[in-house]
Design a protein around this motif. Structure first.
Motif, PDB file in Angstrom:
ATOM      1  N   VAL A  73       0.847  -1.195   0.000  1.00  0.00           N
ATOM      2  CA  VAL A  73       0.000   0.000   0.000  1.00  0.00           C
ATOM      3  C   VAL A  73       0.883   1.247   0.000  1.00  0.00           C
ATOM      4  O   VAL A  73       2.090   1.177   0.231  1.00  0.00           O
ATOM      5  N   GLY A  74       0.254   2.359  -0.272  1.00  0.00           N
ATOM      6  CA  GLY A  74       0.974   3.634  -0.303  1.00  0.00           C
ATOM      7  C   GLY A  74       0.157   4.618  -1.096  1.00  0.00           C
ATOM      8  O   GLY A  74      -0.742   4.231  -1.840  1.00  0.00           O
ATOM      9  N   ALA A  75       0.492   5.875  -0.932  1.00  0.00           N
ATOM     10  CA  ALA A  75      -0.259   6.903  -1.663  1.00  0.00           C
ATOM     11  C   ALA A  75       0.026   6.779  -3.162  1.00  0.00           C
ATOM     12  O   ALA A  75       1.014   6.170  -3.563  1.00  0.00           O
ATOM     13  N   SER A  76      -0.851   7.359  -3.979  1.00  0.00           N
ATOM     14  CA  SER A  76      -0.657   7.328  -5.424  1.00  0.00           C
ATOM     15  C   SER A  76       0.644   8.023  -5.790  1.00  0.00           C
ATOM     16  O   SER A  76       1.022   9.012  -5.162  1.00  0.00           O
ATOM     17  N   GLY A  77       1.314   7.464  -6.804  1.00  0.00           N
ATOM     18  CA  GLY A  77       2.535   8.104  -7.304  1.00  0.00           C
ATOM     19  C   GLY A  77       3.772   7.812  -6.486  1.00  0.00           C
ATOM     20  O   GLY A  77       4.822   8.397  -6.724  1.00  0.00           O
TER      21      GLY A  77
ATOM     22  N   HIS B  88      -4.415   0.758  -3.279  1.00  0.00           N
ATOM     23  CA  HIS B  88      -4.539   1.901  -2.363  1.00  0.00           C
ATOM     24  C   HIS B  88      -5.855   1.792  -1.589  1.00  0.00           C
ATOM     25  O   HIS B  88      -6.250   2.715  -0.897  1.00  0.00           O
ATOM     26  N   ASP B  89      -6.515   0.598  -1.718  1.00  0.00           N
ATOM     27  CA  ASP B  89      -7.840   0.430  -1.119  1.00  0.00           C
ATOM     28  C   ASP B  89      -7.725  -0.012   0.345  1.00  0.00           C
ATOM     29  O   ASP B  89      -8.294  -1.028   0.751  1.00  0.00           O
ATOM     30  N   ALA B  90      -6.952   0.750   1.125  1.00  0.00           N
ATOM     31  CA  ALA B  90      -6.862   0.451   2.568  1.00  0.00           C
ATOM     32  C   ALA B  90      -8.069   1.100   3.255  1.00  0.00           C
ATOM     33  O   ALA B  90      -8.513   2.157   2.815  1.00  0.00           O
ATOM     34  N   PRO B  91      -8.621   0.537   4.293  1.00  0.00           N
ATOM     35  CA  PRO B  91      -8.185  -0.683   4.978  1.00  0.00           C
ATOM     36  C   PRO B  91      -8.831  -1.973   4.447  1.00  0.00           C
ATOM     37  O   PRO B  91      -8.507  -3.051   4.901  1.00  0.00           O
ATOM     38  N   LYS B  92      -9.758  -1.863   3.460  1.00  0.00           N
ATOM     39  CA  LYS B  92     -10.485  -3.074   3.039  1.00  0.00           C
ATOM     40  C   LYS B  92      -9.552  -4.184   2.566  1.00  0.00           C
ATOM     41  O   LYS B  92      -9.769  -5.354   2.832  1.00  0.00           O
ATOM     42  N   ILE B  93      -8.496  -3.737   1.882  1.00  0.00           N
ATOM     43  CA  ILE B  93      -7.581  -4.717   1.299  1.00  0.00           C
ATOM     44  C   ILE B  93      -6.842  -5.507   2.388  1.00  0.00           C
ATOM     45  O   ILE B  93      -6.378  -6.623   2.158  1.00  0.00           O
ATOM     46  N   PHE B  94      -6.761  -4.940   3.610  1.00  0.00           N
ATOM     47  CA  PHE B  94      -6.053  -5.625   4.692  1.00  0.00           C
ATOM     48  C   PHE B  94      -6.681  -6.976   5.032  1.00  0.00           C
ATOM     49  O   PHE B  94      -6.015  -7.874   5.529  1.00  0.00           O
ATOM     50  N   LYS B  95      -7.980  -7.073   4.768  1.00  0.00           N
ATOM     51  CA  LYS B  95      -8.666  -8.327   5.106  1.00  0.00           C
ATOM     52  C   LYS B  95      -8.134  -9.510   4.296  1.00  0.00           C
ATOM     53  O   LYS B  95      -8.320 -10.657   4.666  1.00  0.00           O
ATOM     54  N   LEU B  96      -7.522  -9.196   3.149  1.00  0.00           N
ATOM     55  CA  LEU B  96      -6.998 -10.275   2.306  1.00  0.00           C
ATOM     56  C   LEU B  96      -5.553 -10.608   2.639  1.00  0.00           C
ATOM     57  O   LEU B  96      -5.024 -11.627   2.226  1.00  0.00           O
TER      58      LEU B  96
ATOM     59  N   VAL C  37      -2.248   5.207   8.328  1.00  0.00           N
ATOM     60  CA  VAL C  37      -3.399   4.521   8.930  1.00  0.00           C
ATOM     61  C   VAL C  37      -4.493   5.528   9.275  1.00  0.00           C
ATOM     62  O   VAL C  37      -5.670   5.310   8.971  1.00  0.00           O
ATOM     63  N   LEU C  38      -4.093   6.645   9.849  1.00  0.00           N
ATOM     64  CA  LEU C  38      -5.097   7.660  10.208  1.00  0.00           C
ATOM     65  C   LEU C  38      -5.756   8.246   8.967  1.00  0.00           C
ATOM     66  O   LEU C  38      -6.965   8.470   8.934  1.00  0.00           O
ATOM     67  N   ALA C  39      -4.942   8.466   7.923  1.00  0.00           N
ATOM     68  CA  ALA C  39      -5.480   9.076   6.701  1.00  0.00           C
ATOM     69  C   ALA C  39      -6.441   8.138   5.988  1.00  0.00           C
ATOM     70  O   ALA C  39      -7.441   8.570   5.426  1.00  0.00           O
ATOM     71  N   THR C  40      -6.137   6.833   6.011  1.00  0.00           N
ATOM     72  CA  THR C  40      -6.970   5.902   5.242  1.00  0.00           C
ATOM     73  C   THR C  40      -8.121   5.335   6.065  1.00  0.00           C
ATOM     74  O   THR C  40      -9.166   5.000   5.515  1.00  0.00           O
TER      75      THR C  40
ATOM     76  N   TYR D 255     -12.265   4.292  12.432  1.00  0.00           N
ATOM     77  CA  TYR D 255     -11.475   3.119  12.726  1.00  0.00           C
ATOM     78  C   TYR D 255     -10.773   3.241  14.069  1.00  0.00           C
ATOM     79  O   TYR D 255     -10.402   2.240  14.674  1.00  0.00           O
ATOM     80  N   ASP D 256     -10.571   4.475  14.524  1.00  0.00           N
ATOM     81  CA  ASP D 256      -9.838   4.672  15.777  1.00  0.00           C
ATOM     82  C   ASP D 256     -10.428   3.875  16.929  1.00  0.00           C
ATOM     83  O   ASP D 256      -9.713   3.269  17.703  1.00  0.00           O
ATOM     84  N   SER D 257     -11.772   3.890  17.025  1.00  0.00           N
ATOM     85  CA  SER D 257     -12.399   3.165  18.119  1.00  0.00           C
ATOM     86  C   SER D 257     -12.126   1.670  17.990  1.00  0.00           C
ATOM     87  O   SER D 257     -11.829   0.996  18.978  1.00  0.00           O
ATOM     88  N   ALA D 258     -12.190   1.193  16.758  1.00  0.00           N
ATOM     89  CA  ALA D 258     -11.917  -0.228  16.530  1.00  0.00           C
ATOM     90  C   ALA D 258     -10.491  -0.549  16.951  1.00  0.00           C
ATOM     91  O   ALA D 258     -10.212  -1.592  17.539  1.00  0.00           O
ATOM     92  N   ARG D 259      -9.608   0.392  16.657  1.00  0.00           N
ATOM     93  CA  ARG D 259      -8.204   0.183  17.006  1.00  0.00           C
ATOM     94  C   ARG D 259      -8.041   0.085  18.525  1.00  0.00           C
ATOM     95  O   ARG D 259      -7.336  -0.777  19.039  1.00  0.00           O
ATOM     96  N   GLU D 260      -8.750   0.960  19.197  1.00  0.00           N
ATOM     97  CA  GLU D 260      -8.652   0.924  20.656  1.00  0.00           C
ATOM     98  C   GLU D 260      -9.188  -0.403  21.198  1.00  0.00           C
ATOM     99  O   GLU D 260      -8.629  -0.984  22.119  1.00  0.00           O
ATOM    100  N   GLU D 261     -10.263  -0.870  20.527  1.00  0.00           N
ATOM    101  CA  GLU D 261     -10.810  -2.176  20.954  1.00  0.00           C
ATOM    102  C   GLU D 261      -9.768  -3.260  20.805  1.00  0.00           C
ATOM    103  O   GLU D 261      -9.552  -4.084  21.686  1.00  0.00           O
ATOM    104  N   VAL D 262      -9.091  -3.214  19.637  1.00  0.00           N
ATOM    105  CA  VAL D 262      -8.064  -4.225  19.379  1.00  0.00           C
ATOM    106  C   VAL D 262      -6.965  -4.120  20.426  1.00  0.00           C
ATOM    107  O   VAL D 262      -6.494  -5.106  20.984  1.00  0.00           O
TER     108      VAL D 262
END
Lengths: 268, 261
Positions: free
Chosen positions: A47-51, A210-218, A251-254, A259-266
């Motif tokens: 992953v990473g920003a475009s360009g 660049h489809d974070a975070p959905k792509i993380f599931k794979l 992570v914050l940008a994408t 997601y922050d709350s989910a992160r805290e849960e994790v």
């Protein structure tokens, strides 16, 4: 010991290995000492920003570009040093889904999927038809064999490209932005087909997205390309909690505040 | 200093391009000369480059012959030797105008299309996809075009010559007062094997130039200096290919003449 101090020990076979890969276009430095490893059977998401040069990394893996410095080992061969014939042999073990699917537009979907089989094997037309229909069925395109790429929607083109990439049971499959230009439903469809085909065929996968975070599931591993380097190479759950400032910012940008709350849960 | 840098960069760019194009030429020749042959693709290209160029070749050939007949008749009439019209028309067509005009027509009709087709395939990653499928794009895409051009262009040149001679006959014999026996006898007496051989050499060399330059410019579209991407990139490469191949044919025409006369 790997990037960002994470431990990454494995006795599995290394499929792809980058060692200090550098690449410039003119005076513009794009890759500055890339180190990367992909193990057999795992799914690496870059992953990473475009360009930032994600596709440049992919093109190095495919042997479509040569680095200015460093080593690119793919399936046990340093593909920067081998000849055209040897590179062709390595590529026989690949499957590639290009960003726009790159179907040959003068051929029907059936002929596109059949192309690698016709060119590289001695299969009879009957055997080819059976194999192609099986792959088209796998990507839910069984009724679209007679259509031409121009008659397909973006999602269907990607699925046809996936069928072609998988037709000869490749060991490694590369995906260049597999969901770019697709809506949420079509993207989910591509992800579902990815899981389905990977489970059935058991290939190693490299996905540039660049489809974070959905792509993380794979992903089994996530690599972040930023500032011309791979910042970290971590499993997705560790990636999301990583303290590297570049990763945190990504992570914050994408993922945003939702997601922050989910992160805290994790974390809890 | 800056001007030296620009000159050096230009020099290196054109040397690299010449190197790429030379390697591409030999790869294409090797792929065209060795099996397996893509018969169906060769037939498709023969249809596109050869059969579909027939009308334009018949049309230009006929009118070129008629113009030669018209100009030749009025010139020869001043010297009282109109019977030599057949020789004038025949020699002009077989040695010069047939090969050159046919090739310029083929460049305009098929060469530009070859460049655009390959260029668009390069732009849309179709050529990269072939490479990644372990399919040699030169053998798969370029070799059939080389074979089809090498077969169809010499045949089109022959047809151009025959229909041009017929055009000269219409003007000289049917419109003016040249006898048909005189027209064809002077043609038969003047046009020899040396002339046909020159025409044949030209047709082979020109065919190679057409297919090499037009496919090569499309194939290396992504390496064009001013950016080969997008519709504008394809358009620029196609224009460049047409101009370069047309000019190359005229230069090569002079060189072959200088060597063979």
């Amino acid at each position: 010991m790997k990037l960002d101090g994470s431990l990454y020990l494995s006795s599995e076979e290394i499929v792809i290995e980058f060692q200090g890969v550098e690449k410039s276009f003119g005076e513009q430095l794009v890759l500055d000492g890339i180190d990367l490893t992909v193990m057999k059977g795992e799914t690496l998401v870059i992953v990473g920003a475009s360009g930032q040069g994600k596709s440049v990394i992919l093109k190095h893996m495919l042997g479509l570009m040569s680095p200015d410095g460093g080593k690119v080992n793919v399936l046990g061969k340093d593909i920067t040093k081998i000849g055209r014939r040897e590179l062709t042999e390595v590529r026989k073990r690949f499957g590639v889904l290009f960003q726009n699917a790159a179907l040959l537009d003068s051929m029907s979907v059936f002929d596109n999927v059949a192309l690698p089989v016709r060119e590289r094997t001695d299969y009879t037309e009957g055997e080819i038809a059976k194999l192609v229909m099986d792959r088209l069925e796998m990507v839910d395109l069984e009724g679209a064999g007679d259509k031409y790429p121009a008659q397909l929607s973006g999602g269907m083109r990607k699925r046809a490209g996936l069928a072609r990439a998988l037709v000869l049971d490749p060991e490694v499959v590369f995906f260049d932005e597999p969901t770019t230009g697709l809506d949420v439903h079509k993207s989910n469809e591509i992800y579902r087909l990815f899981r389905k085909t990977r489970d059935r065929l058991g290939y190693t996968a490299v996905i540039v997205s660049h489809d974070a975070p959905k792509i993380f599931k794979l992903a089994d591993k996530v690599a972040l390309l930023a500032e011309k380097k791979i910042q970290v190479l971590l499993p997705p759950e560790k990636f999301q909690l990583c303290d590297n400032p570049t990763v945190r910012s990504f992570v914050l940008a994408t993922m945003g505040p939702v997601y922050d709350s989910a992160r805290e849960e994790v974390m809890a | 200093m800056r001007i030296f840098k620009v000159i050096a960069e230009d020099f290196l760019f054109y040397m690299a391009m010449a190197g790429r194009m030379t390697i591409f030429f030999f790869r294409a020749i090797a792929a065209a000369a060795t099996p397996p042959y893509k018969i169906s693709e060769i037939i498709r290209q023969l249809d596109f480059i050869g059969a579909r160029s027939m009308f334009v070749i018949l049309f230009t050939g006929l009118f070129t012959g008629m113009v030669l007949g018209l100009q030749g008749y009025h010139l020869l009439k001043n010297y009282g030797s109109v019977a030599a019209l057949g020789a004038g028309v025949g020699l002009s067509l077989v040695r010069e105008l047939g090969p050159v005009l046919t090739c310029l027509m083929v460049i305009g009709r098929a060469g530009s299309a070859m460049c655009a087709e390959i260029g668009i395939m390069r732009n849309s990653e179709q050529i990269d996809a072939l490479e990644c499928m372990a399919i040699d794009p030169v053998r798969f895409l370029i070799a059939p075009k080389f074979i089809a051009t090498l077969i169809s262009v010499p045949l089109l040149i022959c047809i151009f010559g025959v229909i041009g001679i017929f055009g000269g006959y219409i003007v000289g014999v049917q419109i003016f007062d040249v006898s048909w026996g005189g027209y064809f006898q002077s043609l038969y007496d003047s046009v020899g094997w040396d002339d046909l051989r020159m025409g044949l050499w030209k047709s082979l060399v020109f065919s190679l130039l057409i297919v090499w330059i037009n496919t090569g410019k499309g194939y290396f579209l992504h390496m064009e200096r001013d950016g080969g991407f997008g519709a504008e990139g394809v358009s620029r490469a196609t224009t460049g290919a047409v101009v370069l191949s047309s000019v190359s044919i005229l230069v090569m025409d002079y060189l072959i003449n200088a060597l063979m006369i």
